[in-house]
Design an enzyme around this catalytic site. Structure first.
Site, PDB file in Angstrom:
ATOM      1  N   LYS A 121       0.835  -1.208   0.000  1.00  0.00           N
ATOM      2  CA  LYS A 121       0.000   0.000   0.000  1.00  0.00           C
ATOM      3  C   LYS A 121       0.865   1.251   0.000  1.00  0.00           C
ATOM      4  O   LYS A 121       0.662   2.169  -0.799  1.00  0.00           O
ATOM      5  CB  LYS A 121      -0.933  -0.017   1.221  1.00  0.00           C
ATOM      6  CG  LYS A 121      -1.939   1.117   1.262  1.00  0.00           C
ATOM      7  CD  LYS A 121      -1.484   2.362   1.978  1.00  0.00           C
ATOM      8  CE  LYS A 121      -1.295   2.143   3.450  1.00  0.00           C
ATOM      9  NZ  LYS A 121      -0.945   3.397   4.171  1.00  0.00           N
ATOM     10  N   ASP A 139      -5.770   0.882   1.302  1.00  0.00           N
ATOM     11  CA  ASP A 139      -5.653   0.927   2.762  1.00  0.00           C
ATOM     12  C   ASP A 139      -6.973   0.447   3.365  1.00  0.00           C
ATOM     13  O   ASP A 139      -7.853  -0.052   2.654  1.00  0.00           O
ATOM     14  CB  ASP A 139      -5.277   2.337   3.243  1.00  0.00           C
ATOM     15  CG  ASP A 139      -6.444   3.303   3.130  1.00  0.00           C
ATOM     16  OD1 ASP A 139      -7.463   2.956   2.474  1.00  0.00           O
ATOM     17  OD2 ASP A 139      -6.362   4.393   3.708  1.00  0.00           O
TER      18      ASP A 139
END
Ligand code: SF4
Length: 221
Positions: A121, A139
């Site tokens: 991420k 996320d």
């Protein structure tokens, strides 16, 4: 409603309301952005923006961060989540950037993910915001909100599957912005515990809403 109608409708709403979404994290250099994103895991951007000015003033570059001790770094980030681990990640990642990449933050997914504390991420968000590569960083907000809306199939039950599903369904030109839009929507309306569905501007495109609310807008028992 087809998937395409849902995707197009959600994008059109988001784009009309906020055509140029930006990260809320404060930074001046690519390295500082990487540090801010690394620190922001499981923490709020507001909290990160409170600690980074002093941290960046003390250690503005990877070289200076690499020369600091974990205890010194920790003294600047005590109020963020998981401060001990993050202090260690900041020191070790700075050492790698200095030793392996000549002091410059690397610019490929694989190299970024080789840095301590930098997961997929964080690497995707860095490449999207700093390099401008079409990427979708997933996320906790992007994961939850995209699944609730129905932008991804219910079988997309881990972060990588959600990322891949979004990349298949969202036109490439929107990859960078959908990340910011879904985060903002998750922070402002589609909360983890109690989403504010009755006031949601995209409820007519949302799979969760269709399942839990009647056509009269009243929540089903
Ligand atoms: S209708 Fe509810 S679940 Fe759907 S996106 Fe809006 S807030 Fe989230």
């Amino acid at each position: 409603m087809t998937i395409k109608e849902r995707v197009d409708g959600v994008i059109e709403r988001f784009e009309t309301a906020n055509p140029h979404p930006q990260t809320a994290l404060h930074y001046c250099t690519p390295y500082q952005f990487l540090v801010a994103v690394l620190l922001s895991a499981q923490c709020t951007d507001e909290r990160i923006n409170m600690v980074t000015p002093a941290l960046f003033a003390a250690y503005p570059t990877p070289l200076e961060m690499s020369r600091a001790s974990e205890e010194e770094i920790l003294s600047y980030i005590r109020s963020v989540t998981y401060p001990n681990s993050k202090a260690r990640y900041l020191k070790q990642s700075a050492e790698s950037i200095v030793q392996d990449y000549g002091g410059e933050v690397p610019e490929t997914l694989r190299e970024l993910m080789s840095l301590q504390g930098v997961g997929r991420k964080t690497a995707n968000v860095y490449l999207s915001v700093i390099i401008g590569e079409p990427r979708i960083g997933v996320d906790t907000h992007v994961y939850r909100v995209s699944r609730r809306i129905g932008l991804v199939p219910q079988t997309a039950n881990n972060v990588l599957k959600v990322e891949e599903s979004l990349m298949r369904r969202i036109p490439r030109e929107y990859w960078n912005r959908i990340h910011h839009w879904l985060i903002l929507h998750g922070r402002q309306i589609c909360f983890a515990r109690s989403p504010h569905c009755p006031t949601c501007p995209i409820s007519d495109y949302c799979r969760h809403y269709a399942r839990h609310y009647g056509s009269d807008g009243v929540e089903k028992k």
